[in-house]
Design an enzyme around this catalytic site. Sequence first.
Site, mmCIF file in Angstrom:
data_model
loop_
_atom_site.group_PDB
_atom_site.id
_atom_site.type_symbol
_atom_site.label_atom_id
_atom_site.label_comp_id
_atom_site.label_asym_id
_atom_site.label_seq_id
_atom_site.Cartn_x
_atom_site.Cartn_y
_atom_site.Cartn_z
ATOM 1 N N SER A 74 0.857 -1.195 0.000
ATOM 2 C CA SER A 74 0.000 0.000 0.000
ATOM 3 C C SER A 74 0.886 1.236 0.000
ATOM 4 O O SER A 74 1.994 1.215 0.571
ATOM 5 C CB SER A 74 -0.875 0.025 1.254
ATOM 6 N N TYR A 133 -1.593 -0.419 10.269
ATOM 7 C CA TYR A 133 -1.741 -0.930 8.891
ATOM 8 C C TYR A 133 -0.546 -0.490 8.038
ATOM 9 O O TYR A 133 0.036 -1.296 7.309
ATOM 10 C CB TYR A 133 -3.059 -0.393 8.320
HETATM 11 P P1 NAP Z 1 -11.523 -5.510 0.475
HETATM 12 O O1 NAP Z 1 -12.402 -5.009 -0.619
HETATM 13 O O2 NAP Z 1 -11.852 -5.152 1.888
HETATM 14 O O3 NAP Z 1 -11.386 -7.097 0.341
HETATM 15 C C1 NAP Z 1 -10.582 -7.775 1.268
HETATM 16 C C2 NAP Z 1 -10.459 -9.214 0.823
HETATM 17 O O4 NAP Z 1 -9.537 -9.882 1.700
HETATM 18 C C3 NAP Z 1 -11.774 -9.966 0.903
HETATM 19 O O5 NAP Z 1 -11.787 -10.881 -0.178
HETATM 20 C C4 NAP Z 1 -11.664 -10.699 2.250
HETATM 21 O O6 NAP Z 1 -12.438 -11.911 2.277
HETATM 22 C C5 NAP Z 1 -10.176 -11.022 2.264
HETATM 23 N N1 NAP Z 1 -9.590 -11.270 3.583
HETATM 24 C C6 NAP Z 1 -9.547 -10.423 4.651
HETATM 25 N N2 NAP Z 1 -8.894 -11.007 5.676
HETATM 26 C C7 NAP Z 1 -8.530 -12.246 5.249
HETATM 27 C C8 NAP Z 1 -7.852 -13.326 5.856
HETATM 28 N N3 NAP Z 1 -7.403 -13.264 7.119
HETATM 29 N N4 NAP Z 1 -7.651 -14.454 5.129
HETATM 30 C C9 NAP Z 1 -8.104 -14.535 3.851
HETATM 31 N N5 NAP Z 1 -8.745 -13.543 3.215
HETATM 32 C C10 NAP Z 1 -8.964 -12.413 3.923
HETATM 33 O O7 NAP Z 1 -10.005 -5.020 0.283
HETATM 34 P P2 NAP Z 1 -9.252 -4.337 -0.972
HETATM 35 O O8 NAP Z 1 -9.386 -2.881 -0.830
HETATM 36 O O9 NAP Z 1 -9.575 -5.025 -2.243
HETATM 37 O O10 NAP Z 1 -7.747 -4.671 -0.548
HETATM 38 C C11 NAP Z 1 -6.995 -5.727 -1.097
HETATM 39 C C12 NAP Z 1 -5.534 -5.476 -0.768
HETATM 40 O O11 NAP Z 1 -5.152 -4.203 -1.300
HETATM 41 C C13 NAP Z 1 -5.248 -5.400 0.737
HETATM 42 O O12 NAP Z 1 -4.008 -6.009 1.018
HETATM 43 C C14 NAP Z 1 -5.177 -3.912 1.002
HETATM 44 O O13 NAP Z 1 -4.384 -3.609 2.115
HETATM 45 C C15 NAP Z 1 -4.559 -3.418 -0.298
HETATM 46 N N6 NAP Z 1 -4.789 -2.003 -0.568
HETATM 47 C C16 NAP Z 1 -6.032 -1.507 -0.800
HETATM 48 C C17 NAP Z 1 -6.194 -0.137 -1.049
HETATM 49 C C18 NAP Z 1 -7.537 0.483 -1.323
HETATM 50 O O14 NAP Z 1 -7.615 1.735 -1.396
HETATM 51 N N7 NAP Z 1 -8.598 -0.290 -1.486
HETATM 52 C C19 NAP Z 1 -5.083 0.696 -1.057
HETATM 53 C C20 NAP Z 1 -3.833 0.154 -0.806
HETATM 54 C C21 NAP Z 1 -3.688 -1.192 -0.567
HETATM 55 P P3 NAP Z 1 -14.019 -11.921 2.680
HETATM 56 O O15 NAP Z 1 -14.749 -11.375 1.456
HETATM 57 O O16 NAP Z 1 -14.306 -13.358 2.931
HETATM 58 O O17 NAP Z 1 -14.174 -11.030 3.875
#
Ligand code: NAP
Length: 254
Positions: free
Chosen positions: A149, A163
């Site tokens: 991130s 985080y």
């Molecule tokens: P999201 O929409 O909240 O989705 C999170 C996903 O991770 C869901 O599929 C969830 O499964 C799964 N998950 C959470 N905890 C888990 C665990 N302990 N074991 C297995 N699966 C788990 O998140 P996102 O925004 O797409 O983020 C994805 C990645 O991108 C993350 O690493 C996040 O830190 C990074 N990121 C996101 C952003 C942003 O702005 N969105 C920015 C920078 C980095 P369930 O559906 O079963 O809950």
Amino acid sequence: MMLKDNVKRIALVTGASRGIGAATAIRLGAEGYTVCVNYVSNVEAAESVVRSIVDAGGDAFCVQADVSKEAEVFALFAAIDRMAFPLAALVNNAGVLFTQSKLVDITADRIEKVLAANVTGSLLCAREAVKRMSTEFNGQGGVIVNVSSAASRTGSPNEYIDYAASKGAVDAFTLGLSKEVAAEGIRVNGVRPGLIYTDIHADGGEPNRVDRLASRIPMQRGGTSEEVAASICFLLSDDASFITGSIIDVTGGL
Ligand code: NAP
């Protein structure tokens, strides 16, 4: 569906039921990988991603596993081992954050949960992937992409330093592991997304966070999961065959 050299291969995307992971899984399915769609609790969302891939002519299956728990990671990789073809790609995407807070209000329990999911989970999945991909273990090589991130650069003050620290750890292990396994047929890279429209901001207590901060982004807009997936898939592809230990910022200039 097969990859262009007609060999079937598996891509594991952790946290692939929603957001960036789901977009990445769908794209990898279209590219011909058999996609293992991992999720922790939202089975409906995971099954919907599998359906999207299969309806488009691809192959996919979903496996529930909390990546922060070693026994569940073993079970996840055992499910992959039961398939007749090898694991070629791992996207360490699963990640969590909690309510926006200053460090003085963050509990030990929360810190442990964030580090367990974002750091321990990614390290455990990378370890199991290396055991299957490395030529030292009679594997055929492979590629790992860690989803970090921009928080690892900004530090996320007043929001979630825990985080941000976890993503700093992800960057460090991306660099270290890339060197450790470079001669064993495995490339390891990372992406650092900025503000992307997904559910994660609601977990931080502010579903509209991307829109609130969009004017601070040089490109004046938030990003989409598909835009992050495109960079992940580039790093997984042969077009990135000489790239390892690199981290791509996908931030609109932030
Ligand atoms: P999201 O929409 O909240 O989705 C999170 C996903 O991770 C869901 O599929 C969830 O499964 C799964 N998950 C959470 N905890 C888990 C665990 N302990 N074991 C297995 N699966 C788990 O998140 P996102 O925004 O797409 O983020 C994805 C990645 O991108 C993350 O690493 C996040 O830190 C990074 N990121 C996101 C952003 C942003 O702005 N969105 C920015 C920078 C980095 P369930 O559906 O079963 O809950």
